[in-house]
Write a protein that holds these residues in place. Structure first.
Motif, PDB file in Angstrom:
ATOM      1  N   VAL A   1       0.738  -1.212   0.093  1.00 39.99           N
ATOM      2  CA  VAL A   1      -0.031   0.044   0.201  1.00 39.99           C
ATOM      3  C   VAL A   1       0.925   1.352  -0.100  1.00 39.99           C
ATOM      4  O   VAL A   1       0.717   2.191  -0.659  1.00 39.99           O
ATOM      5  CB  VAL A   1      -0.815  -0.293   1.270  1.00 39.99           C
ATOM      6  CG1 VAL A   1      -1.696   1.385   1.564  1.00 39.99           C
ATOM      7  CG2 VAL A   1      -2.035  -0.965   1.101  1.00 39.99           C
ATOM      8  N   ILE A   2       1.855   1.321   0.885  1.00 42.37           N
ATOM      9  CA  ILE A   2       2.916   2.462   0.707  1.00 42.37           C
ATOM     10  C   ILE A   2       3.413   2.699  -0.393  1.00 42.37           C
ATOM     11  O   ILE A   2       3.534   3.697  -1.007  1.00 42.37           O
ATOM     12  CB  ILE A   2       3.936   2.418   1.872  1.00 42.37           C
ATOM     13  CG1 ILE A   2       3.121   2.478   3.373  1.00 42.37           C
ATOM     14  CG2 ILE A   2       4.790   3.326   1.761  1.00 42.37           C
ATOM     15  CD1 ILE A   2       4.351   1.954   4.557  1.00 42.37           C
ATOM     16  N   LEU A   3       3.823   1.687  -1.237  1.00 45.70           N
ATOM     17  CA  LEU A   3       4.502   1.742  -2.427  1.00 45.70           C
ATOM     18  C   LEU A   3       3.655   2.124  -3.684  1.00 45.70           C
ATOM     19  O   LEU A   3       3.881   3.201  -4.496  1.00 45.70           O
ATOM     20  CB  LEU A   3       5.166   0.551  -2.961  1.00 45.70           C
ATOM     21  CG  LEU A   3       6.316  -0.058  -2.362  1.00 45.70           C
ATOM     22  CD1 LEU A   3       6.757  -1.518  -2.467  1.00 45.70           C
ATOM     23  CD2 LEU A   3       7.472   1.031  -2.573  1.00 45.70           C
ATOM     24  N   LEU A   4       2.225   1.690  -3.652  1.00 38.31           N
ATOM     25  CA  LEU A   4       1.403   2.106  -4.407  1.00 38.31           C
ATOM     26  C   LEU A   4       0.971   3.652  -4.117  1.00 38.31           C
ATOM     27  O   LEU A   4       0.545   4.455  -4.903  1.00 38.31           O
ATOM     28  CB  LEU A   4       0.211   1.157  -4.437  1.00 38.31           C
ATOM     29  CG  LEU A   4       0.493  -0.211  -4.807  1.00 38.31           C
ATOM     30  CD1 LEU A   4      -0.744  -1.033  -4.927  1.00 38.31           C
ATOM     31  CD2 LEU A   4       0.881   0.123  -6.585  1.00 38.31           C
ATOM     32  N   ILE A   5       0.885   4.222  -2.893  1.00 36.68           N
ATOM     33  CA  ILE A   5       0.568   5.598  -2.590  1.00 36.68           C
ATOM     34  C   ILE A   5       1.685   6.284  -3.228  1.00 36.68           C
ATOM     35  O   ILE A   5       1.607   7.363  -3.706  1.00 36.68           O
ATOM     36  CB  ILE A   5       0.201   5.788  -1.124  1.00 36.68           C
ATOM     37  CG1 ILE A   5      -0.852   5.108  -0.600  1.00 36.68           C
ATOM     38  CG2 ILE A   5       0.345   7.127  -0.831  1.00 36.68           C
ATOM     39  CD1 ILE A   5      -1.039   5.014   0.851  1.00 36.68           C
TER      40      ILE A   5
ATOM     41  N   ALA B   1       6.595  -3.391  -7.569  1.00 38.13           N
ATOM     42  CA  ALA B   1       7.117  -3.883  -6.312  1.00 38.13           C
ATOM     43  C   ALA B   1       5.644  -3.805  -5.394  1.00 38.13           C
ATOM     44  O   ALA B   1       5.468  -4.571  -4.701  1.00 38.13           O
ATOM     45  CB  ALA B   1       8.071  -3.017  -5.495  1.00 38.13           C
ATOM     46  N   GLY B   2       5.106  -2.707  -5.494  1.00 39.13           N
ATOM     47  CA  GLY B   2       3.767  -2.540  -4.575  1.00 39.13           C
ATOM     48  C   GLY B   2       2.670  -3.647  -5.015  1.00 39.13           C
ATOM     49  O   GLY B   2       2.330  -4.380  -4.248  1.00 39.13           O
ATOM     50  N   LEU B   3       2.482  -3.690  -6.269  1.00 42.85           N
ATOM     51  CA  LEU B   3       1.772  -4.948  -6.768  1.00 42.85           C
ATOM     52  C   LEU B   3       2.271  -6.337  -6.176  1.00 42.85           C
ATOM     53  O   LEU B   3       1.151  -7.201  -5.917  1.00 42.85           O
ATOM     54  CB  LEU B   3       1.585  -5.131  -8.083  1.00 42.85           C
ATOM     55  CG  LEU B   3       0.599  -3.904  -8.784  1.00 42.85           C
ATOM     56  CD1 LEU B   3       0.692  -3.782 -10.275  1.00 42.85           C
ATOM     57  CD2 LEU B   3      -0.587  -3.760  -8.055  1.00 42.85           C
ATOM     58  N   VAL B   4       3.594  -6.774  -6.323  1.00 43.06           N
ATOM     59  CA  VAL B   4       3.956  -8.043  -6.056  1.00 43.06           C
ATOM     60  C   VAL B   4       3.733  -8.044  -4.369  1.00 43.06           C
ATOM     61  O   VAL B   4       3.433  -9.363  -4.013  1.00 43.06           O
ATOM     62  CB  VAL B   4       5.554  -8.207  -6.502  1.00 43.06           C
ATOM     63  CG1 VAL B   4       6.100  -9.296  -5.472  1.00 43.06           C
ATOM     64  CG2 VAL B   4       5.714  -8.198  -7.755  1.00 43.06           C
TER      65      VAL B   4
END
Length: 136
Positions: free
Chosen positions: A42-46, A106-109
């Protein structure tokens, strides 16, 4: 699978606890790993969304002024968006695009692995046991 159960029994005997306790701890660890992966995802997608918004702001709000020199015409940045856009001869764009690609993948993985561990923590507990038995 029998080897895995033998390993659990041996590990439990060495630790002085029941095999069910060892398995329960591994299941709880799989859940903890799943939660951690979801939070990181979630942090990476934000970060991905914020970077895309920043890139769009740079592209839409950049203002330049035409300046005529002896050697020809050139564009001079007027505001901070234009200065960011023209900084480093394009290296800013390479960094932004690289960050967008890395953070989205990386966020999706992380999200995928996290949700899988939360949905079926027993699988990951057994997988951990089998990996240990195999010596990985």
């Amino acid at each position: 699978m029998d080897k895995a159960m033998e390993y659990i029994d041996k590990l439990a005997a060495k630790l002085g606890v029941a095999a069910e306790h060892v398995y329960g701890v591994l299941v709880k660890q799989a859940i903890a790993n799943g939660i951690t992966n979801v939070v990181v995802g979630v942090i990476l997608l934000i970060a991905f969304v914020l970077t895309v918004r920043f890139m769009i702001a740079i592209l839409t709000k950049a203002e330049y002024e035409e300046v005529t020199h002896y050697y020809g015409d050139s564009k001079t940045p007027v505001n901070k968006y234009a200065k960011i856009s023209s900084a480093g001869g394009g290296s800013v764009w390479v960094l932004i695009i690289a960050f967008i690609l890395i953070s989205s993948v990386a966020g999706l993985v992380c999200l995928t692995e996290g949700f899988k561990a939360l949905i079926n923590p027993e699988y990951y507990a057994i997988k951990e046991i089998l990996d240990t038995v195999k010596g990985e």
